[in-house]
Design an enzyme around this catalytic site. Sequence first.
Site, PDB file in Angstrom:
ATOM      1  N   VAL A 150      -7.620  11.058 -10.719  1.00  0.00           N
ATOM      2  CA  VAL A 150      -7.267   9.839 -11.440  1.00  0.00           C
ATOM      3  C   VAL A 150      -6.190   9.072 -10.673  1.00  0.00           C
ATOM      4  O   VAL A 150      -6.250   7.841 -10.555  1.00  0.00           O
ATOM      5  CB  VAL A 150      -6.779  10.178 -12.863  1.00  0.00           C
ATOM      6  CG1 VAL A 150      -6.249   8.931 -13.577  1.00  0.00           C
ATOM      7  CG2 VAL A 150      -7.909  10.805 -13.664  1.00  0.00           C
TER       8      VAL A 150
ATOM      9  N   ASP B 236      -1.714   5.601 -14.189  1.00  0.00           N
ATOM     10  CA  ASP B 236      -0.410   6.260 -14.153  1.00  0.00           C
ATOM     11  C   ASP B 236      -0.089   6.943 -15.473  1.00  0.00           C
ATOM     12  O   ASP B 236       0.646   7.922 -15.507  1.00  0.00           O
ATOM     13  CB  ASP B 236       0.690   5.239 -13.839  1.00  0.00           C
ATOM     14  CG  ASP B 236       0.700   4.829 -12.382  1.00  0.00           C
ATOM     15  OD1 ASP B 236       0.232   5.624 -11.557  1.00  0.00           O
ATOM     16  OD2 ASP B 236       1.162   3.723 -12.073  1.00  0.00           O
TER      17      ASP B 236
ATOM     18  N   SER C 276       2.950  20.653 -11.484  1.00  0.00           N
ATOM     19  CA  SER C 276       2.398  20.491 -10.146  1.00  0.00           C
ATOM     20  C   SER C 276       3.363  19.712  -9.278  1.00  0.00           C
ATOM     21  O   SER C 276       3.493  18.502  -9.407  1.00  0.00           O
ATOM     22  CB  SER C 276       1.044  19.761 -10.214  1.00  0.00           C
ATOM     23  OG  SER C 276       0.579  19.465  -8.915  1.00  0.00           O
TER      24      SER C 276
ATOM     25  N   ASP D 280       1.889  11.454  -6.595  1.00  0.00           N
ATOM     26  CA  ASP D 280       2.218  10.244  -7.357  1.00  0.00           C
ATOM     27  C   ASP D 280       3.215   9.382  -6.587  1.00  0.00           C
ATOM     28  O   ASP D 280       3.032   8.175  -6.434  1.00  0.00           O
ATOM     29  CB  ASP D 280       2.828  10.622  -8.714  1.00  0.00           C
ATOM     30  CG  ASP D 280       1.772  10.851  -9.778  1.00  0.00           C
ATOM     31  OD1 ASP D 280       0.606  10.493  -9.541  1.00  0.00           O
ATOM     32  OD2 ASP D 280       2.116  11.394 -10.834  1.00  0.00           O
TER      33      ASP D 280
ATOM     34  N   ASP E  23       2.530   5.763  -4.848  1.00  0.00           N
ATOM     35  CA  ASP E  23       3.281   4.609  -5.340  1.00  0.00           C
ATOM     36  C   ASP E  23       3.716   3.715  -4.176  1.00  0.00           C
ATOM     37  O   ASP E  23       3.669   2.492  -4.263  1.00  0.00           O
ATOM     38  CB  ASP E  23       4.527   5.065  -6.106  1.00  0.00           C
ATOM     39  CG  ASP E  23       4.198   5.574  -7.496  1.00  0.00           C
ATOM     40  OD1 ASP E  23       3.065   5.345  -7.966  1.00  0.00           O
ATOM     41  OD2 ASP E  23       5.075   6.199  -8.109  1.00  0.00           O
TER      42      ASP E  23
END
Length: 246
Positions: free
Chosen positions: A49, A84, A98, A105, A109
């Site tokens: 995702v 997000d 994790s 992430d 970003d």
Amino acid sequence: MGQPVAIRAAATPTVGKAMLNKYARAFFTRVLTPFAAFLIRRGVSPDTVTLVGTAGVVAGALVFYPRGEFFWGTIMITLFVFSDLVDGNMARQLGRSSRWGAFLDSTLDRVADGAIFGGFALWYAGNGDDNVLCAVSIFCLASGQVVSYTKARGESIGLPVAVNGLVERAERLVISLVAAGLAGLHKFGVPGIQWLLPIALWIVAVGSLVTLIQRVVTVRRESAEAEAEAAAAAAPNTSQGSEAAK
């Protein structure tokens, strides 16, 4: 993916989290929880995702913005922004921590930020025909990356970097994306609104520079304090050694 703590959810605020206040986040969390559960049942991972969401943001920025399609580009970016919220929701439902997810992430970003301001720069370097605003867009891109780096680097050497900058990532994204979306309404016949984006870019550029200076000054001060404390702690041991030698 070991201990049952959702580290991913505690990472630096991402694009979606930046654009939503705490009440809106609570609302969309409730709305998106069934969708997150559906993805889990389908075997989709939070990392997938995250990757798809970033790809959508990058596509929206680099396909639409260089052509001056700021309204539709912002709409597309906003749609993928909700990834997000979805990936963090999935991590909480799975009860997994994790460090890799948090790292992914944060890294993606930076990619998303680069695409957004890169899209602005490409527009002003091309049909936008404004070298000054192209340079301002590039400065926003570079300064945003450096602002994030200063905090990460300071923390990596054991400093808290305890400062709230004037314009951090959340503010950079909200100001830029809202201004871009509204500026795009110029193509629908709204007069004068196209100037919102240049104004926003200047605000982000100046604010990012101030934030960078704030963080550098903070790291310098915290570093000096840490070294002074280390020297003070070592002094009694040196004194005791001298006394023993006598």
